[in-house]
Write a protein that holds these residues in place. Sequence first.
Motif, PDB file in Angstrom:
ATOM      1  N   HIS A 246      -3.876   6.353   4.737  1.00 29.15           N
ATOM      2  CA  HIS A 246      -3.764   5.195   3.845  1.00 29.15           C
ATOM      3  C   HIS A 246      -4.947   5.065   2.888  1.00 29.15           C
ATOM      4  N   ASN A 247      -6.017   5.732   3.168  1.00 27.67           N
ATOM      5  CA  ASN A 247      -7.185   5.701   2.277  1.00 27.67           C
ATOM      6  C   ASN A 247      -7.209   6.869   1.291  1.00 27.67           C
ATOM      7  N   SER A 248      -6.221   7.742   1.371  1.00 28.57           N
ATOM      8  CA  SER A 248      -6.198   8.909   0.481  1.00 28.57           C
ATOM      9  C   SER A 248      -5.741   8.513  -0.917  1.00 28.57           C
ATOM     10  N   ASP A 249      -6.122   9.320  -1.883  1.00 26.60           N
ATOM     11  CA  ASP A 249      -5.760   9.037  -3.276  1.00 26.60           C
ATOM     12  C   ASP A 249      -4.252   9.087  -3.482  1.00 26.60           C
ATOM     13  N   LEU A 250      -3.576  10.026  -2.815  1.00 28.25           N
ATOM     14  CA  LEU A 250      -2.137  10.148  -3.027  1.00 28.25           C
ATOM     15  C   LEU A 250      -1.398   8.960  -2.404  1.00 28.25           C
ATOM     16  N   TYR A 251      -1.806   8.553  -1.204  1.00 28.65           N
ATOM     17  CA  TYR A 251      -1.154   7.388  -0.602  1.00 28.65           C
ATOM     18  C   TYR A 251      -1.348   6.153  -1.477  1.00 28.65           C
ATOM     19  N   LYS A 252      -2.555   5.969  -1.977  1.00 34.03           N
ATOM     20  CA  LYS A 252      -2.830   4.799  -2.827  1.00 34.03           C
ATOM     21  C   LYS A 252      -1.978   4.836  -4.094  1.00 34.03           C
ATOM     22  N   ALA A 253      -1.841   6.020  -4.672  1.00 31.15           N
ATOM     23  CA  ALA A 253      -1.039   6.149  -5.896  1.00 31.15           C
ATOM     24  C   ALA A 253       0.431   5.872  -5.611  1.00 31.15           C
ATOM     25  N   ALA A 254       0.935   6.392  -4.503  1.00 33.68           N
ATOM     26  CA  ALA A 254       2.335   6.154  -4.139  1.00 33.68           C
ATOM     27  C   ALA A 254       2.565   4.685  -3.806  1.00 33.68           C
ATOM     28  N   ASN A 255       1.624   4.085  -3.111  1.00 34.55           N
ATOM     29  CA  ASN A 255       1.759   2.675  -2.764  1.00 34.55           C
ATOM     30  C   ASN A 255       1.716   1.794  -4.003  1.00 34.55           C
ATOM     31  N   LEU A 256       0.930   2.207  -5.011  1.00 34.22           N
ATOM     32  CA  LEU A 256       0.898   1.470  -6.280  1.00 34.22           C
ATOM     33  C   LEU A 256       2.271   1.495  -6.948  1.00 34.22           C
ATOM     34  N   VAL A 257       2.915   2.657  -6.939  1.00 34.83           N
ATOM     35  CA  VAL A 257       4.277   2.756  -7.485  1.00 34.83           C
ATOM     36  C   VAL A 257       5.207   1.839  -6.697  1.00 34.83           C
ATOM     37  N   TYR A 258       5.120   1.897  -5.389  1.00 34.21           N
ATOM     38  CA  TYR A 258       5.974   1.092  -4.511  1.00 34.21           C
ATOM     39  C   TYR A 258       5.804  -0.406  -4.791  1.00 34.21           C
ATOM     40  N   GLN A 259       4.559  -0.857  -4.825  1.00 35.54           N
ATOM     41  CA  GLN A 259       4.283  -2.273  -5.052  1.00 35.54           C
ATOM     42  C   GLN A 259       4.678  -2.692  -6.469  1.00 35.54           C
ATOM     43  N   THR A 260       4.444  -1.821  -7.430  1.00 43.72           N
ATOM     44  CA  THR A 260       4.766  -2.141  -8.827  1.00 43.72           C
ATOM     45  C   THR A 260       6.265  -2.327  -9.017  1.00 43.72           C
ATOM     46  N   VAL A 261       7.048  -1.362  -8.531  1.00 41.76           N
ATOM     47  CA  VAL A 261       8.500  -1.426  -8.707  1.00 41.76           C
ATOM     48  C   VAL A 261       9.092  -2.621  -7.980  1.00 41.76           C
TER      49      VAL A 261
END
Length: 444
Positions: A246-261
């Motif tokens: 959950h602290n990785s850059d890819l997880y954060k980027a994917a979670n940003l997409v998830y939260q944004t949508v």
Amino acid sequence: MKYNGLRFSLFIFFAILFFQSCKKSDDVVPPSTVDASNWGSFVPVSWYNMELKLIKETPGFAPPVAARAIAYTSIALHETVVRGIPNGTSLSGQLEGLNYLPYNDPELRYNWAIAANAAMADMLRNLFGNASADNIALIDQIEVENQLDLTSTEFSQEDIDRSVDFGKRMANAIYLWSASDKGQAAYLNNFPSSYVPPSGNGLWVPTPPLFQSALLPFWGNNRLLYPENKKITTQITAPPAYSIDHNSDLYKAANLVYQTVNSLSQEQVYIANYWADAGGTFTPAGHMLAITTQLVKDNNLTLDKASQLFAQVGIALNDAAIVCWNCKYKYNLLRPVTYIRNNIDPTWTSKIGTPPFPSYISGHASFTGATSTILSAYFGNDFSFTDNQKVDDGFSPRSFNTFEEMANEAAISRVYGGIHYDFDTNIGMNAGKAVAQKVLTLKF
């Protein structure tokens, strides 16, 4: 693409015959007796509107294929018209493999608009080899009507015939050159069965809802038009490493997409749909051509200026597509929908359809980054405009204060749509801009 033996032999035979009638062009084109600035831009505008229709209605014209067609049409236009531009410079010797072009007699009269009309008509016939019979007939009709509108007592029939002949010879030369770039018949096979995608954690897999195989996986190996753009493919850094931490850059980027949508405003949904430019549309590359065509018309550019601007935009679109697709299949990064379903929410879906190719980098960001840079260089960094090109698709005109603003909105629309990470769009934008900056160093 592969040719059968007979087709390849015929191609070589006619190529030899053709090049025997051509000469290697000098960098500086001799002045003509009639200046190309005497004409407006209605000829290229009419043909690019037709090309946009063809991109929409002809099978196989995915974004990179559309960008390629736009580029070669624009180069043929420029190389025809530049003979009528005092101190104009041919792209021969500047673009990869473009060396031999038809010769015009500078002591004879040419109607450069008629020559451009003939060149663009033949380019569309050649590039859209699987166009419908109705659209082929429409090409014939536009060619005849444009020539009738351009015919005047100032030019003799001999001048007109000479102009038509020159335009057609130029189109033939550009088309023969285009055939060696590895993308000639890609519209016939967007999904080559010979490609086997690599497998492993973090790598691209087909995405819902269609789960199509990989689109144009070899496109990144095509010939770049401007050799300088080869450097850009080596300068794009790798995406974040695959990790479910959950602290990785890819997880954060994917979670940003998830939260944004999951929390989009009505305006953000509109932006995602406005810039979708998916199958059955004029594609992201075509959208950039449509805006350029509108600006050329609205600002009353003369034929010489229009031909230069279209060539810059076309070359930038083509090379941005190749750089982008090279990166996509070099890293084969999985799409957000795959990562999110596997690691965050198995029921989640993107707001717009995810296209069938890897995520990194964003094609739309690459196309808009490249085009915005070219248009800013021509019209200025503070040029405001309204994009009217999607009214027929049910959208309202969309206004922007700068081309940069347009490109930024187009890029973020892919995050709103749930089909790209933010680093896809940021790096894609930078790659497109870098391609355009190289194109701006070409001499026209």
